[in-house]
Design an enzyme around this catalytic site. Sequence first.
Site, PDB file in Angstrom:
ATOM      1  N   SER A 106     -50.788 110.693 193.730  1.00 32.51           N
ATOM      2  CA  SER A 106     -51.854 109.719 193.496  1.00 32.51           C
ATOM      3  C   SER A 106     -52.913 110.279 192.536  1.00 32.51           C
ATOM      4  O   SER A 106     -53.230 111.467 192.572  1.00 32.51           O
ATOM      5  CB  SER A 106     -52.519 109.386 194.839  1.00 32.51           C
ATOM      6  OG  SER A 106     -53.718 108.686 194.643  1.00 32.51           O
ATOM      7  N   TYR A 129     -54.524 105.288 188.001  1.00 37.19           N
ATOM      8  CA  TYR A 129     -55.541 104.240 187.981  1.00 37.19           C
ATOM      9  C   TYR A 129     -56.254 104.366 186.645  1.00 37.19           C
ATOM     10  O   TYR A 129     -56.589 105.477 186.227  1.00 37.19           O
ATOM     11  CB  TYR A 129     -56.560 104.441 189.103  1.00 37.19           C
ATOM     12  CG  TYR A 129     -56.099 103.955 190.451  1.00 37.19           C
ATOM     13  CD1 TYR A 129     -55.859 102.606 190.673  1.00 37.19           C
ATOM     14  CD2 TYR A 129     -55.900 104.826 191.505  1.00 37.19           C
ATOM     15  CE1 TYR A 129     -55.442 102.140 191.911  1.00 37.19           C
ATOM     16  CE2 TYR A 129     -55.476 104.377 192.753  1.00 37.19           C
ATOM     17  CZ  TYR A 129     -55.254 103.025 192.944  1.00 37.19           C
ATOM     18  OH  TYR A 129     -54.834 102.555 194.155  1.00 37.19           O
ATOM     19  N   THR A 155     -50.652 101.633 188.420  1.00 34.13           N
ATOM     20  CA  THR A 155     -50.989 100.637 189.448  1.00 34.13           C
ATOM     21  C   THR A 155     -51.645  99.439 188.774  1.00 34.13           C
ATOM     22  O   THR A 155     -52.650  99.588 188.074  1.00 34.13           O
ATOM     23  CB  THR A 155     -51.923 101.253 190.510  1.00 34.13           C
ATOM     24  OG1 THR A 155     -51.197 102.289 191.180  1.00 34.13           O
ATOM     25  CG2 THR A 155     -52.363 100.223 191.542  1.00 34.13           C
ATOM     26  N   LYS A 230     -46.412  99.375 188.828  1.00 33.34           N
ATOM     27  CA  LYS A 230     -46.400  99.325 190.298  1.00 33.34           C
ATOM     28  C   LYS A 230     -47.325  98.218 190.777  1.00 33.34           C
ATOM     29  O   LYS A 230     -48.540  98.279 190.536  1.00 33.34           O
ATOM     30  CB  LYS A 230     -46.863 100.677 190.855  1.00 33.34           C
ATOM     31  CG  LYS A 230     -47.007 100.718 192.354  1.00 33.34           C
ATOM     32  CD  LYS A 230     -47.405 102.103 192.822  1.00 33.34           C
ATOM     33  CE  LYS A 230     -47.654 102.140 194.307  1.00 33.34           C
ATOM     34  NZ  LYS A 230     -48.903 101.482 194.698  1.00 33.34           N
ATOM     35  N   HIS A 254     -48.962  97.177 197.494  1.00 38.76           N
ATOM     36  CA  HIS A 254     -49.940  98.234 197.737  1.00 38.76           C
ATOM     37  C   HIS A 254     -50.093  98.478 199.243  1.00 38.76           C
ATOM     38  O   HIS A 254     -51.205  98.606 199.759  1.00 38.76           O
ATOM     39  CB  HIS A 254     -51.279  97.825 197.113  1.00 38.76           C
ATOM     40  CG  HIS A 254     -52.184  98.959 196.723  1.00 38.76           C
ATOM     41  ND1 HIS A 254     -52.710  99.099 195.466  1.00 38.76           N
ATOM     42  CD2 HIS A 254     -52.671 100.005 197.427  1.00 38.76           C
ATOM     43  CE1 HIS A 254     -53.489 100.167 195.432  1.00 38.76           C
ATOM     44  NE2 HIS A 254     -53.464 100.739 196.614  1.00 38.76           N
TER      45      HIS A 254
HETATM   46  C1  GLV Z   1     -55.426 103.850 197.454  1.00 38.13           C
HETATM   47  O1  GLV Z   1     -54.687 103.626 196.549  1.00 38.13           O
HETATM   48  C2  GLV Z   1     -55.686 102.942 198.518  1.00 38.13           C
HETATM   49  O2  GLV Z   1     -55.064 101.865 198.511  1.00 38.13           O
HETATM   50  O3  GLV Z   1     -56.497 103.245 199.396  1.00 38.13           O
END
Ligand code: GLV
Length: 372
Positions: A106, A129, A155, A230, A254
Amino acid sequence: MEITNVMEYEAIAKQKLPKMIYDYYASGAEDQWTLQENRNAFSRILFRPRILIDVSKIDLTTTVLGFKMSMPIMIAPTAMQKMAHPDGEYATARAASAAGTIMTLSSWATSSVEEVASTGPGIRFFQLYVHKDRNLVAQLVRRAERADFKAIALTVDTPRLGRREADIKNRFSLPPFLTLKNFEGLDLGKIDKTNDSGLASYVAGQIDRSLSWKDVKWLQTITKLPILLKGVLTAEDARLAIEAGAAGIIVSNHGARQLDYVPATIMALEEVVKAAQGQVPVFLDGGVRRGTDVFKALALGASGVFIGRPVVFSLAADGEAGVRKVLQILHDEFELTMALCGCRSLKEITRDHIVTEWDHCRRLPPLPSARL
Ligand code: GLV
Protein backbone atom coordinates in the site's frame (compact mmCIF):
# COMPACT_ATOMS: atom_id res chain seq x y z
CA MET A 1 -5.99 -23.33 19.13
CA GLU A 2 -5.66 -25.10 15.82
CA ILE A 3 -6.63 -22.86 12.92
CA THR A 4 -8.62 -24.73 10.28
CA ASN A 5 -9.88 -21.89 8.12
CA VAL A 6 -8.78 -18.33 7.45
CA MET A 7 -11.88 -16.76 9.02
CA GLU A 8 -10.84 -17.97 12.46
CA TYR A 9 -8.06 -15.40 12.50
CA GLU A 10 -10.54 -12.55 12.63
CA ALA A 11 -11.85 -13.56 16.07
CA ILE A 12 -8.28 -13.76 17.41
CA ALA A 13 -7.39 -10.39 15.91
CA LYS A 14 -10.49 -8.84 17.44
CA GLN A 15 -9.42 -10.03 20.89
CA LYS A 16 -5.82 -8.97 20.50
CA LEU A 17 -6.06 -5.58 18.83
CA PRO A 18 -7.13 -2.27 20.35
CA LYS A 19 -10.70 -1.51 19.27
CA MET A 20 -9.72 1.47 17.10
CA ILE A 21 -7.34 -0.68 15.08
CA TYR A 22 -9.56 -3.74 14.73
CA ASP A 23 -12.47 -1.51 13.68
CA TYR A 24 -10.31 0.23 11.05
CA TYR A 25 -9.42 -3.07 9.38
CA ALA A 26 -12.83 -4.68 9.76
CA SER A 27 -15.18 -1.86 8.82
CA GLY A 28 -17.03 -1.25 5.62
CA ALA A 29 -18.77 1.93 4.54
CA GLU A 30 -22.08 3.16 6.02
CA ASP A 31 -24.67 0.31 6.30
CA GLN A 32 -21.98 -2.21 5.40
CA TRP A 33 -24.40 -3.85 2.95
CA THR A 34 -21.67 -4.44 0.40
CA LEU A 35 -19.39 -5.78 3.15
CA GLN A 36 -21.87 -8.60 3.86
CA GLU A 37 -22.63 -9.03 0.19
CA ASN A 38 -18.98 -9.56 -0.77
CA ARG A 39 -19.19 -12.79 1.27
CA ASN A 40 -22.83 -13.74 0.74
CA ALA A 41 -22.68 -13.56 -3.03
CA PHE A 42 -20.22 -16.45 -3.18
CA SER A 43 -22.90 -18.69 -1.66
CA ARG A 44 -25.16 -18.02 -4.65
CA ILE A 45 -22.73 -19.81 -6.92
CA LEU A 46 -22.76 -23.59 -6.84
CA PHE A 47 -20.53 -26.18 -8.42
CA ARG A 48 -21.15 -28.53 -11.31
CA PRO A 49 -18.33 -30.96 -10.50
CA ARG A 50 -17.11 -33.47 -13.05
CA ILE A 51 -16.33 -36.98 -11.88
CA LEU A 52 -14.00 -39.85 -12.69
CA ILE A 53 -11.17 -37.67 -13.88
CA ASP A 54 -7.65 -38.64 -12.80
CA VAL A 55 -6.78 -35.88 -10.34
CA SER A 56 -3.68 -37.52 -8.89
CA LYS A 57 -1.66 -34.52 -10.09
CA ILE A 58 -2.94 -30.96 -9.74
CA ASP A 59 -1.08 -27.95 -11.04
CA LEU A 60 -1.98 -24.61 -9.44
CA THR A 61 0.78 -22.60 -11.05
CA THR A 62 0.10 -19.62 -13.26
CA THR A 63 1.70 -16.45 -14.57
CA VAL A 64 0.62 -12.91 -13.75
CA LEU A 65 1.96 -10.17 -16.05
CA GLY A 66 4.56 -12.72 -17.12
CA PHE A 67 5.66 -13.61 -13.57
CA LYS A 68 5.53 -17.25 -12.57
CA MET A 69 3.50 -17.93 -9.44
CA SER A 70 2.71 -20.93 -7.29
CA MET A 71 -1.03 -20.16 -7.31
CA PRO A 72 -3.51 -17.51 -8.48
CA ILE A 73 -3.91 -16.11 -4.95
CA MET A 74 -2.09 -12.84 -4.24
CA ILE A 75 -1.91 -10.27 -1.48
CA ALA A 76 -4.01 -7.11 -1.82
CA PRO A 77 -2.72 -3.78 -0.56
CA THR A 78 -3.89 -3.05 2.97
CA ALA A 79 -2.69 0.05 4.77
CA MET A 80 -0.70 0.45 7.99
CA GLN A 81 0.13 -3.18 8.73
CA LYS A 82 2.38 -2.34 11.70
CA MET A 83 -0.79 -1.51 13.60
CA ALA A 84 -1.57 -5.23 13.34
CA HIS A 85 1.89 -6.52 14.26
CA PRO A 86 5.31 -4.92 14.88
CA ASP A 87 6.74 -6.73 11.82
CA GLY A 88 3.91 -5.38 9.65
CA GLU A 89 4.68 -5.27 5.93
CA TYR A 90 8.03 -7.04 6.44
CA ALA A 91 6.20 -10.14 7.65
CA THR A 92 3.70 -9.98 4.79
CA ALA A 93 6.47 -9.58 2.22
CA ARG A 94 8.37 -12.57 3.59
CA ALA A 95 5.26 -14.75 3.79
CA ALA A 96 4.26 -13.88 0.21
CA SER A 97 7.68 -14.60 -1.16
CA ALA A 98 7.93 -17.91 0.76
CA ALA A 99 4.59 -18.92 -0.75
CA GLY A 100 5.74 -17.98 -4.27
CA THR A 101 3.12 -15.31 -4.70
CA ILE A 102 2.83 -11.54 -5.15
CA MET A 103 2.50 -8.94 -2.42
CA THR A 104 0.98 -5.55 -3.22
CA LEU A 105 2.32 -2.84 -0.95
CA SER A 106 0.00 0.00 0.00
CA SER A 107 1.02 3.64 -0.54
CA TRP A 108 -0.05 4.07 3.08
CA ALA A 109 2.20 1.34 4.40
CA THR A 110 4.05 1.67 7.68
CA SER A 111 7.17 0.32 5.89
CA SER A 112 8.69 2.02 2.86
CA VAL A 113 9.18 0.53 -0.59
CA GLU A 114 12.93 0.32 0.16
CA GLU A 115 12.37 -1.43 3.49
CA VAL A 116 10.07 -4.01 1.92
CA ALA A 117 12.60 -4.58 -0.89
CA SER A 118 15.27 -5.19 1.76
CA THR A 119 13.40 -8.27 3.05
CA GLY A 120 14.77 -10.25 0.11
CA PRO A 121 13.66 -11.42 -3.29
CA GLY A 122 9.99 -11.51 -4.25
CA ILE A 123 7.60 -10.25 -6.91
CA ARG A 124 5.91 -7.13 -5.59
CA PHE A 125 3.40 -4.62 -6.89
CA PHE A 126 2.95 -1.10 -5.56
CA GLN A 127 -0.51 0.33 -4.89
CA LEU A 128 -0.69 3.99 -5.73
CA TYR A 129 -2.85 6.80 -4.44
CA VAL A 130 -2.42 9.93 -6.50
CA HIS A 131 -1.63 12.86 -4.25
CA LYS A 132 -2.40 16.42 -5.32
CA ASP A 133 1.36 17.01 -5.43
CA ARG A 134 2.34 15.26 -8.65
CA ASN A 135 6.07 15.65 -7.99
CA LEU A 136 5.60 13.60 -4.89
CA VAL A 137 3.74 10.92 -6.91
CA ALA A 138 6.46 10.85 -9.57
CA GLN A 139 9.13 10.53 -6.86
CA LEU A 140 7.29 7.68 -5.19
CA VAL A 141 6.80 5.80 -8.46
CA ARG A 142 10.52 6.19 -9.19
CA ARG A 143 11.37 4.81 -5.76
CA ALA A 144 9.07 1.83 -6.34
CA GLU A 145 10.78 1.17 -9.68
CA ARG A 146 14.22 1.35 -8.07
CA ALA A 147 13.08 -0.99 -5.32
CA ASP A 148 12.22 -3.47 -8.08
CA PHE A 149 8.44 -3.37 -7.79
CA LYS A 150 6.97 -4.90 -10.93
CA ALA A 151 3.66 -3.11 -11.44
CA ILE A 152 1.55 -0.22 -10.21
CA ALA A 153 -1.94 -0.95 -8.92
CA LEU A 154 -3.63 2.43 -9.30
CA THR A 155 -6.58 2.84 -6.95
CA VAL A 156 -9.36 4.52 -8.92
CA ASP A 157 -12.28 4.39 -6.47
CA THR A 158 -11.11 6.85 -3.85
CA PRO A 159 -11.47 10.52 -4.85
CA ARG A 160 -12.78 10.84 -1.28
CA LEU A 161 -12.73 8.33 1.53
CA GLY A 162 -15.89 6.27 2.12
CA ARG A 163 -17.78 6.94 5.34
CA ARG A 164 -16.69 4.32 7.84
CA GLU A 165 -18.70 5.12 10.90
CA ALA A 166 -16.56 3.21 13.39
CA ASP A 167 -13.52 5.25 12.34
CA ILE A 168 -15.49 8.45 12.83
CA LYS A 169 -16.68 7.36 16.30
CA ASN A 170 -13.19 6.18 17.28
CA ARG A 171 -11.57 9.35 15.86
CA PHE A 172 -9.20 7.02 14.03
CA SER A 173 -5.58 8.17 13.81
CA LEU A 174 -2.27 6.45 13.22
CA PRO A 175 -0.71 5.46 16.57
CA PRO A 176 2.04 8.00 17.32
CA PHE A 177 4.91 5.47 17.23
CA LEU A 178 4.12 4.70 13.55
CA THR A 179 4.46 6.66 10.32
CA LEU A 180 3.37 6.26 6.72
CA LYS A 181 6.92 5.37 5.82
CA ASN A 182 6.72 6.22 2.12
CA PHE A 183 6.07 9.83 3.09
CA GLU A 184 8.42 10.15 6.05
CA GLY A 185 10.49 13.31 5.75
CA LEU A 186 7.86 14.87 3.48
CA ASP A 187 5.79 15.86 6.49
CA LEU A 188 2.98 13.62 5.31
CA GLY A 189 3.80 10.56 7.37
CA LYS A 190 1.28 11.15 10.13
CA ILE A 191 -2.46 10.70 10.32
CA ASP A 192 -3.51 13.04 13.08
CA LYS A 193 -6.54 12.97 15.32
CA THR A 194 -9.34 15.14 13.97
CA ASN A 195 -13.05 15.49 14.67
CA ASP A 196 -13.63 12.90 12.00
CA SER A 197 -11.83 9.78 10.85
CA GLY A 198 -8.23 11.02 10.70
CA LEU A 199 -7.80 9.09 7.45
CA ALA A 200 -10.83 10.77 5.86
CA SER A 201 -9.28 14.14 6.75
CA TYR A 202 -5.90 13.04 5.38
CA VAL A 203 -7.50 11.98 2.10
CA ALA A 204 -9.48 15.21 1.85
CA GLY A 205 -6.27 17.20 2.32
CA GLN A 206 -3.82 15.18 0.22
CA ILE A 207 -5.51 13.03 -2.41
CA ASP A 208 -6.40 14.45 -5.83
CA ARG A 209 -10.17 14.44 -6.31
CA SER A 210 -9.76 15.55 -9.88
CA LEU A 211 -8.09 12.28 -10.91
CA SER A 212 -9.45 11.23 -14.32
CA TRP A 213 -8.69 9.07 -17.37
CA LYS A 214 -6.11 11.57 -18.61
CA ASP A 215 -4.10 10.91 -15.46
CA VAL A 216 -3.87 7.22 -16.32
CA LYS A 217 -2.15 8.39 -19.51
CA TRP A 218 0.02 10.79 -17.49
CA LEU A 219 1.11 7.94 -15.24
CA GLN A 220 2.25 6.03 -18.31
CA THR A 221 4.46 8.96 -19.26
CA ILE A 222 6.32 8.78 -15.95
CA THR A 223 6.75 5.00 -15.69
CA LYS A 224 7.32 1.96 -17.84
CA LEU A 225 5.78 -0.30 -15.20
CA PRO A 226 2.51 -1.98 -16.18
CA ILE A 227 -0.51 -0.28 -14.60
CA LEU A 228 -3.41 -2.23 -13.14
CA LEU A 229 -6.58 -0.27 -12.50
CA LYS A 230 -7.97 -1.27 -9.11
CA GLY A 231 -11.61 -0.48 -8.48
CA VAL A 232 -13.35 -1.23 -11.79
CA LEU A 233 -16.93 -2.54 -11.41
CA THR A 234 -18.58 -1.99 -14.81
CA ALA A 235 -18.18 -3.04 -18.44
CA GLU A 236 -18.05 0.64 -19.50
CA ASP A 237 -15.05 1.36 -17.30
CA ALA A 238 -13.37 -1.89 -18.31
CA ARG A 239 -13.44 -0.71 -21.95
CA LEU A 240 -12.15 2.75 -20.99
CA ALA A 241 -9.39 1.15 -18.89
CA ILE A 242 -8.18 -0.84 -21.87
CA GLU A 243 -8.37 2.19 -24.16
CA ALA A 244 -6.35 4.15 -21.59
CA GLY A 245 -3.60 1.54 -21.75
CA ALA A 246 -4.16 -0.42 -18.52
CA ALA A 247 -2.22 -3.68 -18.42
CA GLY A 248 -4.88 -5.29 -16.25
CA ILE A 249 -8.03 -4.68 -14.27
CA ILE A 250 -8.78 -5.43 -10.64
CA VAL A 251 -12.50 -5.80 -10.00
CA SER A 252 -12.64 -4.33 -6.52
CA ASN A 253 -15.00 -2.40 -4.28
CA HIS A 254 -12.14 -1.57 -1.93
CA GLY A 255 -13.19 -4.21 0.57
CA ALA A 256 -16.63 -2.54 0.68
CA ARG A 257 -14.99 0.50 2.31
CA GLN A 258 -15.91 3.11 -0.29
CA LEU A 259 -19.37 3.28 -1.93
CA ASP A 260 -21.91 1.14 -0.09
CA TYR A 261 -24.56 -0.71 -2.16
CA VAL A 262 -22.26 -1.52 -5.02
CA PRO A 263 -22.48 -5.20 -5.95
CA ALA A 264 -20.25 -7.85 -4.50
CA THR A 265 -17.16 -8.08 -6.66
CA ILE A 266 -17.96 -11.69 -7.58
CA MET A 267 -21.27 -10.40 -9.01
CA ALA A 268 -19.58 -7.68 -11.07
CA LEU A 269 -16.78 -9.90 -12.33
CA GLU A 270 -18.41 -11.58 -15.33
CA GLU A 271 -19.57 -8.29 -16.85
CA VAL A 272 -16.04 -6.92 -16.66
CA VAL A 273 -14.48 -10.13 -18.00
CA LYS A 274 -16.80 -10.06 -21.02
CA ALA A 275 -16.02 -6.41 -21.69
CA ALA A 276 -12.27 -7.04 -21.45
CA GLN A 277 -12.57 -9.56 -24.30
CA GLY A 278 -9.35 -11.27 -23.24
CA GLN A 279 -7.32 -8.15 -24.07
CA VAL A 280 -6.03 -7.76 -20.51
CA PRO A 281 -6.17 -10.01 -17.44
CA VAL A 282 -8.97 -9.35 -14.97
CA PHE A 283 -8.42 -9.95 -11.25
CA LEU A 284 -10.76 -9.79 -8.28
CA ASP A 285 -10.56 -8.86 -4.62
CA GLY A 286 -13.25 -8.69 -1.95
CA GLY A 287 -14.63 -11.39 0.32
CA VAL A 288 -12.29 -14.20 -0.70
CA ARG A 289 -12.05 -16.46 2.35
CA ARG A 290 -12.18 -19.99 0.90
CA GLY A 291 -10.50 -22.01 -1.82
CA THR A 292 -13.98 -22.50 -3.25
CA ASP A 293 -14.22 -18.70 -3.65
CA VAL A 294 -11.00 -18.70 -5.66
CA PHE A 295 -12.32 -21.43 -7.94
CA LYS A 296 -15.60 -19.55 -8.50
CA ALA A 297 -13.73 -16.37 -9.45
CA LEU A 298 -11.58 -18.27 -11.93
CA ALA A 299 -14.63 -20.05 -13.38
CA LEU A 300 -16.14 -16.59 -14.01
CA GLY A 301 -13.02 -15.57 -15.88
CA ALA A 302 -10.66 -14.03 -13.31
CA SER A 303 -6.95 -14.62 -13.84
CA GLY A 304 -6.36 -14.52 -10.11
CA VAL A 305 -7.59 -13.10 -6.82
CA PHE A 306 -6.20 -10.87 -4.08
CA ILE A 307 -6.82 -11.23 -0.35
CA GLY A 308 -6.82 -8.30 2.08
CA ARG A 309 -8.41 -8.67 5.52
CA PRO A 310 -7.29 -12.31 6.01
CA VAL A 311 -3.72 -10.98 5.80
CA VAL A 312 -4.08 -8.26 8.44
CA PHE A 313 -6.04 -10.50 10.80
CA SER A 314 -3.57 -13.39 10.57
CA LEU A 315 -0.73 -10.90 10.92
CA ALA A 316 -2.32 -9.61 14.12
CA ALA A 317 -2.79 -13.14 15.43
CA ASP A 318 0.57 -14.65 14.59
CA GLY A 319 2.82 -12.35 12.51
CA GLU A 320 4.60 -13.85 9.50
CA ALA A 321 3.59 -17.39 10.54
CA GLY A 322 -0.05 -16.34 10.46
CA VAL A 323 0.17 -14.92 6.95
CA ARG A 324 2.06 -18.01 5.76
CA LYS A 325 -0.69 -20.18 7.23
CA VAL A 326 -3.45 -18.18 5.52
CA LEU A 327 -1.72 -18.59 2.16
CA GLN A 328 -1.21 -22.30 2.81
CA ILE A 329 -4.83 -22.89 3.86
CA LEU A 330 -6.18 -21.10 0.77
CA HIS A 331 -3.72 -22.97 -1.45
CA ASP A 332 -4.79 -26.33 0.00
CA GLU A 333 -8.51 -25.56 -0.10
CA PHE A 334 -8.25 -24.38 -3.69
CA GLU A 335 -6.31 -27.50 -4.69
CA LEU A 336 -8.96 -29.69 -3.05
CA THR A 337 -11.75 -27.80 -4.84
CA MET A 338 -9.99 -28.37 -8.14
CA ALA A 339 -9.64 -32.08 -7.43
CA LEU A 340 -13.28 -32.45 -6.41
CA CYS A 341 -14.41 -30.54 -9.52
CA GLY A 342 -12.21 -32.67 -11.77
CA CYS A 343 -9.78 -29.91 -12.80
CA ARG A 344 -6.07 -30.64 -13.02
CA SER A 345 -4.85 -27.22 -14.10
CA LEU A 346 -6.21 -23.68 -14.06
CA LYS A 347 -6.89 -23.98 -17.80
CA GLU A 348 -9.36 -26.79 -17.08
CA ILE A 349 -11.54 -24.57 -14.85
CA THR A 350 -14.48 -23.48 -17.01
CA ARG A 351 -17.74 -21.58 -16.73
CA ASP A 352 -19.53 -24.94 -16.89
CA HIS A 353 -18.02 -25.96 -13.55
CA ILE A 354 -20.35 -23.52 -11.79
CA VAL A 355 -23.97 -22.55 -11.90
CA THR A 356 -25.20 -19.17 -10.70
CA GLU A 357 -28.64 -17.90 -9.76
CA TRP A 358 -28.71 -15.80 -12.90
CA ASP A 359 -28.00 -18.90 -15.03
CA HIS A 360 -31.25 -20.48 -13.82
CA CYS A 361 -33.21 -17.61 -15.37
CA ARG A 362 -31.24 -17.82 -18.57
CA ARG A 363 -31.21 -21.56 -19.06
CA LEU A 364 -34.73 -22.79 -18.25
CA PRO A 365 -35.19 -26.22 -19.79
CA PRO A 366 -37.85 -26.37 -22.54
CA LEU A 367 -41.33 -27.54 -21.39
CA PRO A 368 -41.89 -31.23 -22.01
CA SER A 369 -44.10 -31.64 -25.11
CA ALA A 370 -46.70 -33.77 -23.21
CA ARG A 371 -47.68 -30.68 -21.22
CA LEU A 372 -48.05 -28.39 -24.22
C1 GLV B 1 -7.10 2.26 2.72
O1 GLV B 1 -6.90 2.10 1.56
C2 GLV B 1 -8.37 2.14 3.35
O2 GLV B 1 -9.33 1.81 2.63
O3 GLV B 1 -8.48 2.37 4.55
